[in-house]
Structure formats: C-alpha cells, structure tokens
Design a protein around this motif. Sequence first.
Motif, PDB file in Angstrom:
ATOM      1  N   ASP A   7      -6.117   4.888  -0.517  1.00 61.62           N
ATOM      2  CA  ASP A   7      -6.790   3.821  -1.275  1.00 61.62           C
ATOM      3  C   ASP A   7      -7.985   3.236  -0.529  1.00 61.62           C
TER       4      ASP A   7
ATOM      5  N   CYS B 201      -4.673   5.144   4.714  1.00 63.06           N
ATOM      6  CA  CYS B 201      -4.320   5.050   3.297  1.00 63.06           C
ATOM      7  C   CYS B 201      -5.406   5.684   2.431  1.00 63.06           C
TER       8      CYS B 201
ATOM      9  N   VAL C 232      -3.332   1.654  10.058  1.00 57.97           N
ATOM     10  CA  VAL C 232      -2.991   1.936   8.667  1.00 57.97           C
ATOM     11  C   VAL C 232      -3.939   3.009   8.142  1.00 57.97           C
TER      12      VAL C 232
ATOM     13  N   THR D 200      -7.990   0.719  10.643  1.00 59.48           N
ATOM     14  CA  THR D 200      -7.754   1.300   9.322  1.00 59.48           C
ATOM     15  C   THR D 200      -8.687   2.478   9.117  1.00 59.48           C
TER      16      THR D 200
ATOM     17  N   LEU E   9       0.857  -1.193   0.000  1.00 57.37           N
ATOM     18  CA  LEU E   9       0.000   0.000   0.000  1.00 57.37           C
ATOM     19  C   LEU E   9       0.893   1.243   0.000  1.00 57.37           C
TER      20      LEU E   9
ATOM     21  N   ALA F   4       0.878   4.781   2.201  1.00 59.78           N
ATOM     22  CA  ALA F   4       0.124   4.633   3.445  1.00 59.78           C
ATOM     23  C   ALA F   4       0.961   5.118   4.620  1.00 59.78           C
TER      24      ALA F   4
END
Length: 73
Positions: free
Chosen positions: A37, A35, A33, A69, A14, A17
């Motif tokens: 995305d 990110c 995490v 996340t 990723l 990230a």
Amino acid sequence: MTKEEIRDLILAGLPGAQVQVHGDDGQHFEAEVICADFAGKLPLAQHRMVYAALGEKMGREIHALQLKTRAAP
C-alpha cells in the motif's frame, strides 16, 4: 506496550504488511514496515499510514517510534 502489541496493531491497520518492531524499554521502539500500500507514496505519507494504524496509542503508550518504511516489491 510491547513490541508484539505494536506489531499486531500495525498488521491490523495494514493487512499484508511485513513488520518488525524492536525495543525493550516499553516506551521507545523502532519499526520497519514493508507494505504494498506504500507504493507511489512519499515517506511522510507512509509514516502517517503507520501512525493511523497505531491510533491513540501513539504519543500515549508509545512515546517514541522510529520508522523505516518502504513499498513491497
């Protein structure tokens, strides 16, 4: 596995990230995490993306991974 190795695997899967990994016993880890995305994806899909980055290590060298996340702003 070390927390640094896990962080590096997630970053490789990723790119871009922000990743923090905690855990010192070599088997149980916590990762946060963030990110871009992840935008528009449900938490389960976000977790699957992290697991995909870890590949075969998950369930073998990494016995437990607690994930937090979220999408980057």
